[in-house]
Scaffold this active site. Structure first.
Site: not given
Ligand code: ARG
Length: 467
Positions: A120, A165-166, A287, A293, A295, A300, A332, A335
């Protein structure tokens, strides 16, 4: 290692002892994060080294173990960078994969690495290290983009275009001035990232699972070794909050929002209806059906990817919402949005800086548009105010003159003096000095104004700022 219950060969799990049957295959895949968090490997190793070093300095780990851990982690780092490292889904995440390999390589010393630590606080540390490095990289990319804006602004400090403006022609500005508006936005974006970095740069390690650890650890030493400004001061908070990631995502969303505004303008300006700019062919596509074209795909896509980044911000906010203290596996899920935000932003800024160097202004078209829209009407009003007429009255006089010019199909500056005087006898032949586009621009001669010499001064200040 053999599973004691059913003799099936299963990978050694860091937590398997308490369980009487292996995790279901789908659950294993559902809960594993190694598929994406392997990206944190270098930071995981960096964090482990600092942790182990501290354990050794505090007398919790022997010198031989410390030496073995350093050796083992160096080997693993090499294996990963050579692409030889075998990531295993059975080992769940980047942390357990590396720890298991370390133990395979160096034996019991590898098993001692996790003393006084939990995944953790380990993962919270890894993400912070990752994000800090990402912010530093992004700041550099913003700087590059800003330099590209400055170069183009410098070339166009005198290029007259209509300001809107606008989306209606309002007053003449220079293209350089318009571009410098984006420089300012990026300047604040960079400031925000720098500020966010301060809150990212705090050490969670030492919080262990949630309550701290009974070992005599030295958190300050680890913080210093990893370049953190200090430690997270509450263990429950340290392992559980991802507000720093949310804050980063909101900085990213603002950057993309700014760039989406620019993109929208580039798309409009490039359309033949405006014809204000051309964008180098390498940023455009054709295109498959319409041969004529060209583009503006890149702007975009920048505009479109803004939605994606906003989505990541909402995802992070929502995953944090209502989570009880302390760590929950929900985290988790931080990520993938975070990684994608960093990657998308980095790619966008890189391509943007390059694209700005491939933009050419078309001054005739810009000028013609500015001349068409009664862009100097305010200047005529100001001219009469300077001769004593109250502004509201001057506004009315000019409105009538504009209506007249409109019915004649000409600009204010094309009306003969006698006709202009029909609206107010304050108008004399020096009026044509203010009715020209150049006169209008040059009169806005104060800091932040569009007068070309002010634009040049702003560019000068900007260059100094970037160093
Ligand atoms: N893979 C977990 C995460 O990304 C790591 C921490 C996991 N901790 C646990 N008590 N299961 O958060």
């Amino acid at each position: 290692m053999q599973d004691k219950k059913n003799d099936a060969p299963v990978e050694s799990k860091a937590w398997s002892g308490r369980f009487s049957e292996p995790v279901a295959e789908l659950v294993k895949r559902y809960t594993a994060s190694v598929g994406f968090d392997h990206r944190l490997a270098a930071y995981d190793i960096q964090g482990s080294l600092a942790h182990a070093h501290m354990l050794q300095a505090a007398g919790i780990l022997g010198a031989e173990d410390w030496a073995a851990i350093q050796r083992g982690l160096a080997m693993i780092e090499q294996e990963i960078s050579d692409g030889r490292f075998k990531w295993s889904l059975d080992l769940e995440d980047v942390h357990l994969n590396i720890e298991k390999r370390l133990t395979d390589l160096i034996g019991d010393a590898g098993k001692r690495l996790h003393t006084g630590r939990s995944r953790n606080d380990q993962v919270a540390t890894d993400i912070r290290l990752y994000l800090r490095a990402s912010i530093d990289g992004l700041l550099e990319l913003i700087r590059h983009a800003q330099l590209a804006f400055l170069d183009l602004a410098e070339k166009n400090a005198d290029t007259i275009m209509p300001g809107f403006t606008h989306l209606q022609v309002a007053q003449p500005v220079t293209f350089g001035h318009h571009l410098m508006a984006y420089f300012e936005m990026l300047k604040r974006d960079a400031d925000r990232l720098q500020d966010c970095r301060k809150r990212v740069n705090r050490l969670p390690l030492g919080a262990a699972a949630l309550a701290g650890t009974s070992y005599p650890i030295d958190r300050e030493m680890v913080a210093k070794e990893l370049g953190f400004d200090g430690v997270c001061e509450n263990s429950l908070d340290a392992v559980s909050d991802r507000d720093f990631a949310i804050e980063f995502a909101s900085c990213a969303a603002l950057i993309m929002t700014h760039l989406s505004r620019l993109s929208e303008e580039l798309i409009l300006w490039m359309s033949p209806r405006f014809g204000f700019i051309s964008i180098a062919d390498r940023f455009c596509t054709g295109s498959s059906i319409m041969p004529q074209k060209k583009n503006p795909d890149v702007p975009e896509l920048i505009r479109g990817k803004t939605g994606r980044i906003n989505g990541h911000l909402v995802a992070l906010l929502t995953l944090m919402k209502s989570q009880p203290l302390a760590y929950n596996k929900d985290n988790q899920e931080d990520k993938e949005p975070l990684f994608d935000t960093v990657d998308t932003l980095a790619n966008t800024l890189t391509i943007l800086a390059d694209m700005m160097t491939g933009i050419t202004a078309k001054p005739e078209a810009m000028r013609a548009a500015a001349a068409q829209g009664f862009a100097t009407a305010t200047d005529l009003a100001d001219y009469m105010v300077k001769k004593g007429l109250p502004f509201r009255d001057a506004h009315e006089v000019v409105a009538l003159a504009v209506r007249h010019a409109e019915t004649k199909g000409c600009d204010l500056s094309d009306l003969p003096l006698a006709e202009l005087r029909g609206f107010s006898d304050l108008i004399e032949d020096d009026v044509f000095g203010v009715l020209t586009l150049e006169g209008s621009l040059n009169s806005r001669n104060h800091i932040g104004g569009t007068a070309p010499n002010q634009v040049r001064a702003a560019i000068g200040r900007a260059r100094k700022l970037l160093g």
